[in-house]
Every structure is written in C-alpha cells, then in structure tokens.
Design a protein around this motif. Sequence first.
Motif, short mmCIF file in Angstrom:
data_model
loop_
_atom_site.label_atom_id
_atom_site.label_comp_id
_atom_site.label_asym_id
_atom_site.label_seq_id
_atom_site.Cartn_x
_atom_site.Cartn_y
_atom_site.Cartn_z
N TYR A 31 1.26 -0.87 0.05
CA TYR A 31 0.12 0.14 0.03
C TYR A 31 0.95 1.05 0.09
O TYR A 31 2.32 1.24 -0.10
N GLY A 32 0.23 2.18 -0.36
CA GLY A 32 1.28 3.57 -0.41
C GLY A 32 1.47 3.59 -1.36
O GLY A 32 1.92 3.06 -2.90
N GLU A 33 3.41 4.90 -0.76
CA GLU A 33 3.92 5.14 -1.78
C GLU A 33 5.05 3.68 -2.49
O GLU A 33 5.33 3.16 -2.30
N LYS A 34 4.91 3.34 -4.02
CA LYS A 34 5.55 2.49 -4.12
C LYS A 34 6.86 2.43 -4.31
O LYS A 34 7.65 1.30 -4.17
N LYS A 35 7.74 3.74 -4.13
CA LYS A 35 8.69 4.04 -4.43
C LYS A 35 9.68 3.84 -3.47
O LYS A 35 10.94 3.90 -3.61
N ASN A 36 9.26 3.90 -2.18
CA ASN A 36 9.68 3.60 -0.81
C ASN A 36 10.05 2.50 -0.19
O ASN A 36 9.87 1.53 0.49
N ILE A 37 10.79 2.00 -1.13
CA ILE A 37 11.73 0.16 -1.34
C ILE A 37 13.30 0.55 0.12
O ILE A 37 13.47 1.81 -0.15
N PHE A 38 12.97 -0.67 1.06
CA PHE A 38 13.62 -0.12 2.09
C PHE A 38 13.75 -1.96 2.49
O PHE A 38 12.84 -2.82 1.79
#
Length: 86
Positions: A31-38
């Motif tokens: 869910y949310g911003e797909k670019k926030n990979i961690f």
Amino acid sequence: MILGTIMGTVVSTRKCRNLVGFKLLLVEPFYGEKKNIFVAADTMGAGIGELVLVTTDNTTQFAIDRSAPVDAFVVGIVDAPPQLGK
C-alpha cells in the motif's frame, strides 16, 4: 506491520557480525508510495515476488533471536493477497 512484496536481495559479504545469518531483502510496500523500497532482514526464507508481513522500528527487536542493528524484519509470508473491498 507493513505488508510488502519482495523485490530483490541485498548482498553484503562484509557486515556487522550480528547480521550474519540474516538474509537481506528489498521490500516494496503493498500500500502507499511504491517508490519507498526498504531493506528488511529475514530468516523465514521469503523469496522474490512473495508477499510478506514486516515488523518495523522498536518492535523488530521482539521478533529476532539476538540483538542486531535491524529496523525491519520479515515475520510472515502471506499465503494469499488480501481481498480489498470485500
């Protein structure tokens, strides 16, 4: 907890000794911003493309069996994606 998809792995041959034994995975939030990979540590054997449950921040230390500099940890592999709107 965060629901996310495993996008890849991180290879680090030189690391803190307390990280030895953890697989390091790239997680993209479901869910949310797909670019926030961690990065999340894993001992359950999650693989690329799998949907996982990840605990983060202070609660991470309750999920691991030893003290380690980990702020995200895979705590479950999801059997089926959630059915939204039902």
